[in-house]
Scaffold this motif. Sequence first.
Motif, PDB file in Angstrom:
ATOM      1  N   ILE A 135       0.838  -1.200   0.000  1.00  0.00           N
ATOM      2  CA  ILE A 135       0.000   0.000   0.000  1.00  0.00           C
ATOM      3  C   ILE A 135       0.873   1.249   0.000  1.00  0.00           C
ATOM      4  O   ILE A 135       0.561   2.258  -0.653  1.00  0.00           O
ATOM      5  CB  ILE A 135      -0.939  -0.008   1.224  1.00  0.00           C
ATOM      6  N   LEU A 136       1.996   1.183   0.719  1.00  0.00           N
ATOM      7  CA  LEU A 136       2.939   2.293   0.762  1.00  0.00           C
ATOM      8  C   LEU A 136       3.452   2.622  -0.635  1.00  0.00           C
ATOM      9  O   LEU A 136       3.416   3.781  -1.076  1.00  0.00           O
ATOM     10  CB  LEU A 136       4.101   1.942   1.687  1.00  0.00           C
ATOM     11  N   LYS A 137       3.909   1.616  -1.351  1.00  0.00           N
ATOM     12  CA  LYS A 137       4.444   1.842  -2.698  1.00  0.00           C
ATOM     13  C   LYS A 137       3.356   2.354  -3.646  1.00  0.00           C
ATOM     14  O   LYS A 137       3.590   3.263  -4.448  1.00  0.00           O
ATOM     15  CB  LYS A 137       5.045   0.544  -3.235  1.00  0.00           C
ATOM     16  N   PHE A 138       2.159   1.766  -3.521  1.00  0.00           N
ATOM     17  CA  PHE A 138       1.051   2.187  -4.390  1.00  0.00           C
ATOM     18  C   PHE A 138       0.667   3.638  -4.105  1.00  0.00           C
ATOM     19  O   PHE A 138       0.413   4.424  -5.025  1.00  0.00           O
ATOM     20  CB  PHE A 138      -0.156   1.269  -4.168  1.00  0.00           C
ATOM     21  N   GLY A 139       0.612   4.005  -2.818  1.00  0.00           N
ATOM     22  CA  GLY A 139       0.232   5.372  -2.462  1.00  0.00           C
ATOM     23  C   GLY A 139       1.219   6.407  -2.963  1.00  0.00           C
ATOM     24  O   GLY A 139       0.835   7.488  -3.414  1.00  0.00           O
ATOM     25  N   VAL A 140       2.506   6.084  -2.930  1.00  0.00           N
ATOM     26  CA  VAL A 140       3.524   7.012  -3.419  1.00  0.00           C
ATOM     27  C   VAL A 140       3.453   7.129  -4.935  1.00  0.00           C
ATOM     28  O   VAL A 140       3.545   8.229  -5.498  1.00  0.00           O
ATOM     29  CB  VAL A 140       4.923   6.555  -2.962  1.00  0.00           C
ATOM     30  N   ASN A 141       3.279   6.005  -5.602  1.00  0.00           N
ATOM     31  CA  ASN A 141       3.208   6.023  -7.078  1.00  0.00           C
ATOM     32  C   ASN A 141       1.986   6.780  -7.579  1.00  0.00           C
ATOM     33  O   ASN A 141       2.035   7.422  -8.639  1.00  0.00           O
ATOM     34  CB  ASN A 141       3.183   4.594  -7.618  1.00  0.00           C
ATOM     35  N   GLN A 142       0.881   6.713  -6.817  1.00  0.00           N
ATOM     36  CA  GLN A 142      -0.349   7.386  -7.238  1.00  0.00           C
ATOM     37  C   GLN A 142      -0.423   8.834  -6.748  1.00  0.00           C
ATOM     38  O   GLN A 142      -1.393   9.524  -7.022  1.00  0.00           O
ATOM     39  CB  GLN A 142      -1.569   6.607  -6.712  1.00  0.00           C
ATOM     40  N   GLY A 143       0.592   9.254  -5.999  1.00  0.00           N
ATOM     41  CA  GLY A 143       0.609  10.624  -5.514  1.00  0.00           C
ATOM     42  C   GLY A 143      -0.242  10.859  -4.279  1.00  0.00           C
ATOM     43  O   GLY A 143      -0.488  12.010  -3.890  1.00  0.00           O
ATOM     44  N   ILE A 144      -0.722   9.784  -3.666  1.00  0.00           N
ATOM     45  CA  ILE A 144      -1.516   9.931  -2.438  1.00  0.00           C
ATOM     46  C   ILE A 144      -0.634  10.450  -1.316  1.00  0.00           C
ATOM     47  O   ILE A 144      -1.054  11.283  -0.506  1.00  0.00           O
ATOM     48  CB  ILE A 144      -2.163   8.584  -2.059  1.00  0.00           C
ATOM     49  N   PHE A 145       0.607   9.946  -1.271  1.00  0.00           N
ATOM     50  CA  PHE A 145       1.586  10.417  -0.291  1.00  0.00           C
ATOM     51  C   PHE A 145       2.656  11.213  -1.010  1.00  0.00           C
ATOM     52  O   PHE A 145       2.998  10.920  -2.169  1.00  0.00           O
ATOM     53  CB  PHE A 145       2.216   9.241   0.454  1.00  0.00           C
ATOM     54  N   ASN A 146       3.190  12.214  -0.338  1.00  0.00           N
ATOM     55  CA  ASN A 146       4.212  13.053  -0.960  1.00  0.00           C
ATOM     56  C   ASN A 146       5.528  12.299  -1.144  1.00  0.00           C
ATOM     57  O   ASN A 146       6.219  12.468  -2.150  1.00  0.00           O
ATOM     58  CB  ASN A 146       4.459  14.307  -0.109  1.00  0.00           C
ATOM     59  N   ASN A 147       5.887  11.466  -0.176  1.00  0.00           N
ATOM     60  CA  ASN A 147       7.137  10.722  -0.248  1.00  0.00           C
ATOM     61  C   ASN A 147       7.034   9.490   0.643  1.00  0.00           C
ATOM     62  O   ASN A 147       6.039   9.298   1.354  1.00  0.00           O
ATOM     63  CB  ASN A 147       8.325  11.599   0.173  1.00  0.00           C
ATOM     64  N   TYR A 148       8.071   8.674   0.591  1.00  0.00           N
ATOM     65  CA  TYR A 148       8.080   7.443   1.372  1.00  0.00           C
ATOM     66  C   TYR A 148       8.148   7.720   2.874  1.00  0.00           C
ATOM     67  O   TYR A 148       7.643   6.930   3.681  1.00  0.00           O
ATOM     68  CB  TYR A 148       9.267   6.565   0.951  1.00  0.00           C
ATOM     69  N   THR A 149       8.768   8.824   3.241  1.00  0.00           N
ATOM     70  CA  THR A 149       8.875   9.140   4.674  1.00  0.00           C
ATOM     71  C   THR A 149       7.510   9.399   5.285  1.00  0.00           C
ATOM     72  O   THR A 149       7.162   8.866   6.346  1.00  0.00           O
ATOM     73  CB  THR A 149       9.773  10.370   4.881  1.00  0.00           C
ATOM     74  N   GLN A 150       6.705  10.220   4.621  1.00  0.00           N
ATOM     75  CA  GLN A 150       5.361  10.514   5.114  1.00  0.00           C
ATOM     76  C   GLN A 150       4.505   9.254   5.160  1.00  0.00           C
ATOM     77  O   GLN A 150       3.813   8.983   6.149  1.00  0.00           O
ATOM     78  CB  GLN A 150       4.697  11.564   4.223  1.00  0.00           C
ATOM     79  N   ALA A 151       4.549   8.485   4.066  1.00  0.00           N
ATOM     80  CA  ALA A 151       3.763   7.251   4.026  1.00  0.00           C
ATOM     81  C   ALA A 151       4.248   6.264   5.074  1.00  0.00           C
ATOM     82  O   ALA A 151       3.444   5.559   5.703  1.00  0.00           O
ATOM     83  CB  ALA A 151       3.865   6.636   2.625  1.00  0.00           C
ATOM     84  N   GLY A 152       5.582   6.211   5.281  1.00  0.00           N
ATOM     85  CA  GLY A 152       6.126   5.288   6.268  1.00  0.00           C
ATOM     86  C   GLY A 152       5.647   5.606   7.669  1.00  0.00           C
ATOM     87  O   GLY A 152       5.320   4.712   8.448  1.00  0.00           O
ATOM     88  N   GLU A 153       5.591   6.903   8.007  1.00  0.00           N
ATOM     89  CA  GLU A 153       5.135   7.302   9.346  1.00  0.00           C
ATOM     90  C   GLU A 153       3.680   6.895   9.570  1.00  0.00           C
ATOM     91  O   GLU A 153       3.319   6.403  10.645  1.00  0.00           O
ATOM     92  CB  GLU A 153       5.281   8.817   9.513  1.00  0.00           C
ATOM     93  N   ILE A 154       2.841   7.089   8.553  1.00  0.00           N
ATOM     94  CA  ILE A 154       1.425   6.729   8.676  1.00  0.00           C
ATOM     95  C   ILE A 154       1.263   5.226   8.835  1.00  0.00           C
ATOM     96  O   ILE A 154       0.525   4.734   9.704  1.00  0.00           O
ATOM     97  CB  ILE A 154       0.633   7.222   7.450  1.00  0.00           C
ATOM     98  N   ILE A 155       1.982   4.473   8.008  1.00  0.00           N
ATOM     99  CA  ILE A 155       1.844   3.017   8.035  1.00  0.00           C
ATOM    100  C   ILE A 155       2.436   2.439   9.318  1.00  0.00           C
ATOM    101  O   ILE A 155       1.908   1.461   9.872  1.00  0.00           O
ATOM    102  CB  ILE A 155       2.500   2.404   6.784  1.00  0.00           C
ATOM    103  N   VAL A 156       3.515   3.039   9.826  1.00  0.00           N
ATOM    104  CA  VAL A 156       4.083   2.580  11.100  1.00  0.00           C
ATOM    105  C   VAL A 156       3.067   2.764  12.226  1.00  0.00           C
ATOM    106  O   VAL A 156       2.872   1.882  13.070  1.00  0.00           O
ATOM    107  CB  VAL A 156       5.391   3.338  11.412  1.00  0.00           C
ATOM    108  N   ASN A 157       2.398   3.915  12.223  1.00  0.00           N
ATOM    109  CA  ASN A 157       1.380   4.161  13.247  1.00  0.00           C
ATOM    110  C   ASN A 157       0.233   3.162  13.143  1.00  0.00           C
ATOM    111  O   ASN A 157      -0.273   2.661  14.161  1.00  0.00           O
ATOM    112  CB  ASN A 157       0.838   5.587  13.117  1.00  0.00           C
ATOM    113  N   ILE A 158      -0.172   2.865  11.915  1.00  0.00           N
ATOM    114  CA  ILE A 158      -1.235   1.878  11.712  1.00  0.00           C
ATOM    115  C   ILE A 158      -0.779   0.497  12.178  1.00  0.00           C
ATOM    116  O   ILE A 158      -1.520  -0.230  12.848  1.00  0.00           O
ATOM    117  CB  ILE A 158      -1.649   1.829  10.230  1.00  0.00           C
ATOM    118  N   SER A 159       0.460   0.137  11.846  1.00  0.00           N
ATOM    119  CA  SER A 159       0.996  -1.168  12.234  1.00  0.00           C
ATOM    120  C   SER A 159       1.074  -1.307  13.747  1.00  0.00           C
ATOM    121  O   SER A 159       0.715  -2.346  14.306  1.00  0.00           O
ATOM    122  CB  SER A 159       2.390  -1.369  11.620  1.00  0.00           C
ATOM    123  N   VAL A 160       1.551  -0.253  14.413  1.00  0.00           N
ATOM    124  CA  VAL A 160       1.639  -0.284  15.876  1.00  0.00           C
ATOM    125  C   VAL A 160       0.251  -0.424  16.489  1.00  0.00           C
ATOM    126  O   VAL A 160       0.046  -1.186  17.447  1.00  0.00           O
ATOM    127  CB  VAL A 160       2.342   0.985  16.396  1.00  0.00           C
TER     128      VAL A 160
END
Length: 291
Positions: A135-160
């Motif tokens: 989902i992280l890679k898809f979101g970055v490729n589709q422009g949903i997230f600005n970069n991997y860092t932003q997407a990573g923080e969101i997904i880490v919070n969801i995972s935790v």
Amino acid sequence: MIDYLKESSFAVKEVIFDAWKVTRDNYVSIATLCFLIFITASTSTFMAFFMGELHVGIRIIMLLIFIMSYCVVELCLIKYIFRLLDHENAEITIIETLPTRLEIGRFLVGAIYFGLSIFLVGILLMPVLYILELILKFGVNQGIFNNYTQAGEIIVNISVGIAILSIFFTFIRIIFFPFFIIDKHVTSFESIKFSLATTKGNFIKLLFIFVGLVLVQAIVFGFFYIVVMTGFRLINFFFDYDINQYISLIVVVFSSFVIVPFTTAFFAVAYRKIMSEYDGDEHPDIIHNIV
């Protein structure tokens, strides 16, 4: 659903009231066991400052001694509260409630099973992390997230969040295993299976009960903290004391003489209530009782 929530709320009030009653009416006798818990906890806290200078072998031996001591006292407290619930007017001595070597061994093995269950839940969550990475890679490729860092923080919070909820769910389902060892004299693995079986279909009720316990403890701790802080403020009018050096002692005292006895009584009452409603198999399996 509304009726079930009402029933759950009533169950919480009943468990809290019964646990408070048995703790209040027998606190003088329970205080002896609380003192043993206090000695064990305070000694381990005190030794923690010096264990770093000791040999590794000695530290391991000391750690095992403290774990064994705490297990014995906690099992003794569980058995003592069971006796109080079953024989309200009988005279009960601490000697009668000492756990046997078999019960201690089963409890320690059950604790290992408990830890392995939590670890297994973490392993089972690995595919979820893989999906989140996609989902992280898809979101970055589709422009949903600005970069991997932003997407990573969101997904880490969801995972935790998912991990905490999963571990909490597992914790509630198998928390009663020590009570089965003491009350039903079953083996360690059987106690885990019985805990899964008796809590099946009662997660919402158990969640209400657990939240009720946390709220009661928070209120009591708040009152305890205000009283202690007020006392230290009064002392500071005459003496110059730094309260920070007493924080650990305050926490140990509160935990030993308030949290541990009431929590043990709380779960003992909840265990008896759930067992009174249990009509399942006398030899439950795990597969059919996980969900």
